[in-house]
Design a protein around this motif. Sequence first.
Motif, PDB file in Angstrom:
ATOM      1  N   ASP A   1     -19.591  26.961  12.175  1.00 42.30           N
ATOM      2  CA  ASP A   1     -19.144  27.793  11.061  1.00 42.30           C
ATOM      3  C   ASP A   1     -19.259  26.920   9.825  1.00 42.30           C
ATOM      4  N   GLY A   2     -20.376  27.031   9.150  1.00 39.18           N
ATOM      5  CA  GLY A   2     -20.642  26.126   8.033  1.00 39.18           C
ATOM      6  C   GLY A   2     -20.857  24.726   8.571  1.00 39.18           C
ATOM      7  N   ASP A   3     -20.053  23.785   8.100  1.00 35.98           N
ATOM      8  CA  ASP A   3     -20.155  22.408   8.573  1.00 35.98           C
ATOM      9  C   ASP A   3     -19.253  22.130   9.765  1.00 35.98           C
ATOM     10  N   ASP A   4     -18.427  23.089  10.135  1.00 34.41           N
ATOM     11  CA  ASP A   4     -17.491  22.907  11.243  1.00 34.41           C
ATOM     12  C   ASP A   4     -18.117  23.297  12.572  1.00 34.41           C
ATOM     13  N   GLU A   5     -17.843  22.500  13.590  1.00 34.76           N
ATOM     14  CA  GLU A   5     -18.273  22.795  14.958  1.00 34.76           C
ATOM     15  C   GLU A   5     -17.040  22.843  15.842  1.00 34.76           C
ATOM     16  N   THR A   6     -16.978  23.848  16.701  1.00 35.55           N
ATOM     17  CA  THR A   6     -15.885  23.955  17.651  1.00 35.55           C
ATOM     18  C   THR A   6     -16.468  24.046  19.051  1.00 35.55           C
ATOM     19  N   ARG A   7     -16.125  23.068  19.889  1.00 37.54           N
ATOM     20  CA  ARG A   7     -16.592  23.107  21.273  1.00 37.54           C
ATOM     21  C   ARG A   7     -15.812  24.184  22.007  1.00 37.54           C
ATOM     22  N   PHE A   8     -16.558  25.045  22.716  1.00 37.07           N
ATOM     23  CA  PHE A   8     -15.885  26.061  23.512  1.00 37.07           C
ATOM     24  C   PHE A   8     -16.303  26.014  24.973  1.00 37.07           C
ATOM     25  N   ALA A   9     -17.311  25.216  25.294  1.00 36.65           N
ATOM     26  CA  ALA A   9     -17.743  25.095  26.688  1.00 36.65           C
ATOM     27  C   ALA A   9     -18.441  23.761  26.896  1.00 36.65           C
ATOM     28  N   ARG A  10     -18.493  23.366  28.144  1.00 30.45           N
ATOM     29  CA  ARG A  10     -19.242  22.188  28.563  1.00 30.45           C
ATOM     30  C   ARG A  10     -20.106  22.602  29.745  1.00 30.45           C
ATOM     31  N   VAL A  11     -21.226  21.915  29.891  1.00 28.21           N
ATOM     32  CA  VAL A  11     -22.118  22.178  31.027  1.00 28.21           C
ATOM     33  C   VAL A  11     -22.112  20.944  31.917  1.00 28.21           C
ATOM     34  N   PHE A  12     -21.948  21.182  33.211  1.00 27.49           N
ATOM     35  CA  PHE A  12     -21.924  20.130  34.220  1.00 27.49           C
ATOM     36  C   PHE A  12     -23.055  20.375  35.209  1.00 27.49           C
ATOM     37  N   VAL A  13     -23.604  19.280  35.750  1.00 28.91           N
ATOM     38  CA  VAL A  13     -24.684  19.417  36.728  1.00 28.91           C
ATOM     39  C   VAL A  13     -24.231  18.928  38.098  1.00 28.91           C
ATOM     40  N   HIS A  14     -24.602  19.718  39.086  1.00 26.60           N
ATOM     41  CA  HIS A  14     -24.439  19.399  40.498  1.00 26.60           C
ATOM     42  C   HIS A  14     -25.848  19.253  41.059  1.00 26.60           C
ATOM     43  N   ASP A  15     -25.980  18.836  42.299  1.00 26.19           N
ATOM     44  CA  ASP A  15     -27.317  18.713  42.892  1.00 26.19           C
ATOM     45  C   ASP A  15     -28.081  20.024  42.877  1.00 26.19           C
ATOM     46  N   ASP A  16     -27.389  21.126  43.168  1.00 26.53           N
ATOM     47  CA  ASP A  16     -28.073  22.394  43.397  1.00 26.53           C
ATOM     48  C   ASP A  16     -27.704  23.503  42.412  1.00 26.53           C
ATOM     49  N   ARG A  17     -26.999  23.169  41.339  1.00 25.25           N
ATOM     50  CA  ARG A  17     -26.596  24.189  40.370  1.00 25.25           C
ATOM     51  C   ARG A  17     -26.061  23.509  39.117  1.00 25.25           C
ATOM     52  N   ALA A  18     -25.848  24.324  38.100  1.00 25.36           N
ATOM     53  CA  ALA A  18     -25.133  23.888  36.891  1.00 25.36           C
ATOM     54  C   ALA A  18     -23.909  24.784  36.781  1.00 25.36           C
ATOM     55  N   ARG A  19     -22.932  24.312  36.018  1.00 22.71           N
ATOM     56  CA  ARG A  19     -21.769  25.167  35.781  1.00 22.71           C
ATOM     57  C   ARG A  19     -21.347  25.045  34.335  1.00 22.71           C
ATOM     58  N   LEU A  20     -20.962  26.177  33.796  1.00 23.77           N
ATOM     59  CA  LEU A  20     -20.371  26.249  32.473  1.00 23.77           C
ATOM     60  C   LEU A  20     -18.866  26.213  32.648  1.00 23.77           C
ATOM     61  N   GLU A  21     -18.200  25.398  31.863  1.00 26.54           N
ATOM     62  CA  GLU A  21     -16.747  25.328  31.902  1.00 26.54           C
ATOM     63  C   GLU A  21     -16.247  25.736  30.525  1.00 26.54           C
ATOM     64  N   PHE A  22     -15.700  26.956  30.444  1.00 29.70           N
ATOM     65  CA  PHE A  22     -15.252  27.507  29.169  1.00 29.70           C
ATOM     66  C   PHE A  22     -13.830  27.066  28.864  1.00 29.70           C
ATOM     67  N   GLU A  23     -13.655  26.448  27.691  1.00 35.50           N
ATOM     68  CA  GLU A  23     -12.358  25.994  27.212  1.00 35.50           C
ATOM     69  C   GLU A  23     -11.719  27.029  26.291  1.00 35.50           C
ATOM     70  N   ALA A  24     -12.515  27.929  25.759  1.00 33.67           N
ATOM     71  CA  ALA A  24     -12.040  29.011  24.894  1.00 33.67           C
ATOM     72  C   ALA A  24     -12.728  30.288  25.359  1.00 33.67           C
ATOM     73  N   GLY A  25     -12.080  31.406  25.125  1.00 33.39           N
ATOM     74  CA  GLY A  25     -12.659  32.683  25.539  1.00 33.39           C
ATOM     75  C   GLY A  25     -12.745  32.835  27.046  1.00 33.39           C
ATOM     76  N   GLN A  26     -11.773  32.263  27.755  1.00 33.88           N
ATOM     77  CA  GLN A  26     -11.821  32.248  29.222  1.00 33.88           C
ATOM     78  C   GLN A  26     -11.873  33.646  29.831  1.00 33.88           C
ATOM     79  N   GLU A  27     -11.069  34.557  29.321  1.00 34.36           N
ATOM     80  CA  GLU A  27     -11.058  35.911  29.889  1.00 34.36           C
ATOM     81  C   GLU A  27     -12.378  36.625  29.635  1.00 34.36           C
TER      82      GLU A  27
END
Length: 130
Positions: free
Chosen positions: A56-82
């Motif tokens: 939002d302009g110059d501001d960044e807000t982290r809302f998710a992280r991506v993690f890797v496993h051997d056979d998949r990736a996963r998104l981990e949502f810190e905001a907007g969970q529902e």
Amino acid sequence: MVEERITDGNRIAQLLASELDGREDRGLERVAVTNADRDVEPTADGARAYDVVVTDGDDETRFARVFVHDDRARLEFEAGQEVAAEAGESVDLRVRPKAVEPPRTLVFVESGAAVKRASDVVQRVATQLR
């Protein structure tokens, strides 16, 4: 024609990052991939590959992280969970809550073919964060 199914966690995470950076759909135009670990090695518990932020302009807000496993990736949502849980289920991705404080929602991306659906989940969450 037989196509190979992509089930390598690193490759899935790379495809997802490309999808998030490349799409300009409503909501995704403000999404960016940041803090990428280019040397990430998959682990059984998942290793953090990168963060997903909304700008939002110059501001960044982290809302998710991506993690890797051997056979998949996963998104981990810190905001907007529902929203992430509902959106993930609506596009047939495996979703589960993570019982931490604050709570998180996990969305599993188990193949390259699921990347588009995962980016749709990110889009729904990012749109909700406006």
